[in-house]
Design a protein around this motif. Structure first.
Motif, mmCIF file in Angstrom:
data_model
loop_
_atom_site.group_PDB
_atom_site.id
_atom_site.type_symbol
_atom_site.label_atom_id
_atom_site.label_comp_id
_atom_site.label_asym_id
_atom_site.label_seq_id
_atom_site.Cartn_x
_atom_site.Cartn_y
_atom_site.Cartn_z
ATOM 1 N N VAL A 55 -18.034 -27.898 -6.763
ATOM 2 C CA VAL A 55 -19.501 -27.928 -6.792
ATOM 3 C C VAL A 55 -20.079 -26.516 -6.849
ATOM 4 C CG1 VAL A 55 -21.528 -28.489 -5.397
ATOM 5 C CG2 VAL A 55 -19.717 -30.170 -5.681
ATOM 6 N N LEU A 56 -19.455 -25.585 -6.147
ATOM 7 C CA LEU A 56 -19.964 -24.212 -6.137
ATOM 8 C C LEU A 56 -19.545 -23.422 -7.377
ATOM 9 C CD1 LEU A 56 -19.414 -23.128 -2.414
ATOM 10 C CD2 LEU A 56 -21.567 -23.722 -3.529
ATOM 11 N N LEU A 57 -18.281 -23.557 -7.749
ATOM 12 C CA LEU A 57 -17.719 -22.639 -8.738
ATOM 13 C C LEU A 57 -18.029 -23.040 -10.183
ATOM 14 C CD1 LEU A 57 -16.208 -20.032 -8.541
ATOM 15 C CD2 LEU A 57 -14.058 -21.289 -8.674
ATOM 16 N N VAL A 58 -17.903 -24.327 -10.505
ATOM 17 C CA VAL A 58 -18.067 -24.744 -11.907
ATOM 18 C C VAL A 58 -19.476 -24.466 -12.438
ATOM 19 C CG1 VAL A 58 -17.999 -26.704 -13.491
ATOM 20 C CG2 VAL A 58 -16.217 -26.433 -11.768
ATOM 21 N N PRO A 59 -20.552 -24.916 -11.763
ATOM 22 C CA PRO A 59 -21.887 -24.596 -12.288
ATOM 23 C C PRO A 59 -22.154 -23.087 -12.334
ATOM 24 C CG PRO A 59 -22.009 -26.335 -10.645
ATOM 25 C CD PRO A 59 -20.634 -25.765 -10.570
ATOM 26 N N THR A 60 -21.653 -22.353 -11.342
ATOM 27 C CA THR A 60 -21.877 -20.904 -11.324
ATOM 28 C C THR A 60 -21.204 -20.228 -12.509
ATOM 29 O OG1 THR A 60 -21.969 -20.986 -8.912
ATOM 30 C CG2 THR A 60 -21.672 -18.826 -9.929
ATOM 31 N N MET A 61 -19.955 -20.598 -12.785
ATOM 32 C CA MET A 61 -19.238 -19.971 -13.899
ATOM 33 C C MET A 61 -19.859 -20.353 -15.243
ATOM 34 S SD MET A 61 -15.274 -20.263 -12.628
ATOM 35 C CE MET A 61 -14.660 -19.315 -14.012
ATOM 36 N N VAL A 62 -20.264 -21.619 -15.373
ATOM 37 C CA VAL A 62 -20.896 -22.051 -16.626
ATOM 38 C C VAL A 62 -22.219 -21.326 -16.834
ATOM 39 C CG1 VAL A 62 -21.951 -24.016 -17.795
ATOM 40 C CG2 VAL A 62 -19.752 -24.290 -16.639
ATOM 41 N N TRP A 63 -23.018 -21.265 -15.783
ATOM 42 C CA TRP A 63 -24.319 -20.594 -15.881
ATOM 43 C C TRP A 63 -24.136 -19.101 -16.195
ATOM 44 C CZ3 TRP A 63 -29.130 -22.312 -16.256
ATOM 45 C CH2 TRP A 63 -30.171 -21.401 -16.070
ATOM 46 N N THR A 64 -23.157 -18.486 -15.589
ATOM 47 C CA THR A 64 -22.909 -17.061 -15.846
ATOM 48 C C THR A 64 -22.522 -16.835 -17.300
ATOM 49 O OG1 THR A 64 -22.175 -16.768 -13.574
ATOM 50 C CG2 THR A 64 -21.546 -15.060 -15.145
ATOM 51 N N ARG A 65 -21.672 -17.669 -17.843
ATOM 52 C CA ARG A 65 -21.236 -17.509 -19.237
ATOM 53 C C ARG A 65 -22.382 -17.762 -20.223
ATOM 54 N NH1 ARG A 65 -15.727 -17.799 -21.000
ATOM 55 N NH2 ARG A 65 -14.341 -17.325 -19.254
ATOM 56 N N LEU A 66 -23.269 -18.712 -19.893
ATOM 57 C CA LEU A 66 -24.329 -19.068 -20.832
ATOM 58 C C LEU A 66 -25.548 -18.157 -20.716
ATOM 59 C CD1 LEU A 66 -24.248 -22.971 -20.624
ATOM 60 C CD2 LEU A 66 -23.309 -21.508 -22.418
ATOM 61 N N ARG A 70 -23.196 -10.686 -18.607
ATOM 62 C CA ARG A 70 -22.894 -9.369 -18.046
ATOM 63 C C ARG A 70 -22.517 -9.453 -16.571
ATOM 64 N NH1 ARG A 70 -27.910 -5.672 -19.836
ATOM 65 N NH2 ARG A 70 -28.984 -7.589 -19.206
ATOM 66 N N ALA A 71 -22.868 -10.545 -15.906
ATOM 67 C CA ALA A 71 -22.515 -10.719 -14.495
ATOM 68 C C ALA A 71 -21.146 -11.353 -14.313
ATOM 69 C CB ALA A 71 -23.570 -11.570 -13.797
ATOM 70 N N ALA A 72 -20.465 -11.635 -15.426
ATOM 71 C CA ALA A 72 -19.148 -12.303 -15.316
ATOM 72 C C ALA A 72 -18.150 -11.450 -14.545
ATOM 73 C CB ALA A 72 -18.618 -12.620 -16.712
ATOM 74 N N ARG A 73 -18.186 -10.122 -14.785
ATOM 75 C CA ARG A 73 -17.257 -9.239 -14.070
ATOM 76 C C ARG A 73 -17.540 -9.211 -12.569
ATOM 77 N NH1 ARG A 73 -12.728 -8.716 -16.818
ATOM 78 N NH2 ARG A 73 -13.092 -8.056 -18.973
ATOM 79 N N VAL A 74 -18.829 -9.246 -12.225
ATOM 80 C CA VAL A 74 -19.195 -9.257 -10.800
ATOM 81 C C VAL A 74 -18.698 -10.539 -10.136
ATOM 82 C CG1 VAL A 74 -21.116 -9.188 -9.165
ATOM 83 C CG2 VAL A 74 -21.211 -7.820 -11.272
ATOM 84 N N LEU A 75 -18.911 -11.667 -10.837
ATOM 85 C CA LEU A 75 -18.444 -12.948 -10.294
ATOM 86 C C LEU A 75 -16.926 -12.962 -10.149
ATOM 87 C CD1 LEU A 75 -19.055 -15.857 -9.447
ATOM 88 C CD2 LEU A 75 -18.872 -16.520 -11.856
ATOM 89 N N GLU A 76 -16.240 -12.416 -11.131
ATOM 90 C CA GLU A 76 -14.780 -12.359 -11.056
ATOM 91 C C GLU A 76 -14.323 -11.505 -9.878
ATOM 92 O OE1 GLU A 76 -13.020 -10.637 -14.488
ATOM 93 O OE2 GLU A 76 -10.966 -11.163 -13.906
ATOM 94 N N PHE A 77 -14.989 -10.374 -9.679
ATOM 95 C CA PHE A 77 -14.632 -9.500 -8.549
ATOM 96 C C PHE A 77 -14.837 -10.213 -7.216
ATOM 97 C CE2 PHE A 77 -16.124 -6.510 -5.292
ATOM 98 C CZ PHE A 77 -15.001 -5.702 -5.180
ATOM 99 N N PHE A 125 -10.626 -19.878 -9.524
ATOM 100 C CA PHE A 125 -11.365 -19.119 -10.539
ATOM 101 C C PHE A 125 -10.489 -18.879 -11.764
ATOM 102 C CE2 PHE A 125 -12.436 -15.128 -12.604
ATOM 103 C CZ PHE A 125 -13.782 -15.311 -12.859
ATOM 104 N N ARG A 126 -9.244 -18.472 -11.559
ATOM 105 C CA ARG A 126 -8.339 -18.211 -12.688
ATOM 106 C C ARG A 126 -8.116 -19.465 -13.520
ATOM 107 N NH1 ARG A 126 -9.106 -13.536 -14.372
ATOM 108 N NH2 ARG A 126 -8.260 -11.830 -13.141
ATOM 109 N N ALA A 127 -7.914 -20.596 -12.864
ATOM 110 C CA ALA A 127 -7.680 -21.845 -13.600
ATOM 111 C C ALA A 127 -8.917 -22.243 -14.402
ATOM 112 C CB ALA A 127 -7.303 -22.959 -12.623
#
Length: 238
Positions: A55-66, A70-77, A125-127
């Motif tokens: 619930v936390l990770l999937v919407p956040t990663m999708v929203w970041t990519r779309l 530029r915040a993808a690196r911050v989220l990954e860190f 996150f990696r998966a």
């Protein structure tokens, strides 16, 4: 481990006494009640951790990519950060936070869900990142939006079906990690399967080793299922 758990007393030879005791319903509720409670707590924690993580990770990663690539690196860190912090340091940092968690949610083992969600973040996150990289998410989302779909429909009917292998991978990895976790639960004085095995080892070493072996086999089985699901999905796409 199998040899140790089937070792009988002096002159008895091999015996399945330990294993039959662990699968006996009457002995589970009397001799191994703490172990049964720990197993139940770990299963509940595994389910809650997977749900909260997705619930936390999937919407956040999708929203970041779309929206904010530029915040993808911050989220990954942020997601990979728990991987670099030793568990004992993590517990020290979580202790003040858990004072408030206990205040609002009580002191049950289920409250470990929050700590476990942090622990599984790097692996999940990696998966999920691999799954998102394998699909043209922006084109799919824009196509669905141009047809009038809302963001919930885009997530549920477009993103989730395309991420199914990645979702399963992250879920299986999270379950394996939660079932094998000991340090955080022990230091926060909470009950789970590994803590129960530790207590059991002090009065019945053979039973503790048998349960550890069963948990190890279960983890291997989960990884095999994960591998089979991934292979089947790749064959379908090919």
């Amino acid at each position: 481990m199998l040899e140790f758990t089937t070792r009988g007393r002096a002159g008895e030879g091999r015996t399945l006494r330990v294993w039959t005791g662990l699968v006996s319903a009457s002995r589970l509720t009397t001799d191994y009640s703490d172990l049964l409670a720990g197993a139940r707590a770990s299963l509940v924690l595994a389910v809650l951790t997977v749900v909260l993580m997705l619930v936390l990770l999937v919407p956040t990663m999708v929203w970041t990519r779309l929206r904010v690539p530029r915040a993808a690196r911050v989220l990954e860190f942020v997601c990979l950060l728990p991987l670099t912090i030793p568990a004992i340091v993590l517990v020290v940092g979580l202790a003040p936070v858990y004072a408030w968690v206990y205040y609002f949610f009580g002191s049950g083992s289920a409250t470990l869900t929050f700590a476990y969600t942090v622990l599984v973040l790097p692996y999940a996150f990696r998966a999920l990142d691999s799954g998102l990289s394998a699909v043209d998410l922006k084109t799919l989302a824009e196509a669905a939006r141009s047809l009038g779909a809302g963001w919930f429909v885009v997530m549920w009917r477009v993103v989730v079906p395309n991420l199914r292998p990645a979702l399963l991978s992250s879920a299986f990895i999270s379950v394996a990690l939660v079932l094998g976790e000991f340090t955080v639960a022990s230091l926060l004085n909470r009950q789970n399967l590994q803590v129960a095995i530790n207590f059991l080892s002090k009065r019945d070493a053979a039973a503790a080793v048998a349960v550890s072996l069963a948990a190890l086999v279960l983890a291997f089985a989960l990884l095999i299922v994960l591998s089979l699901v991934g292979s089947r999905t790749r064959r379908r796409r090919a």
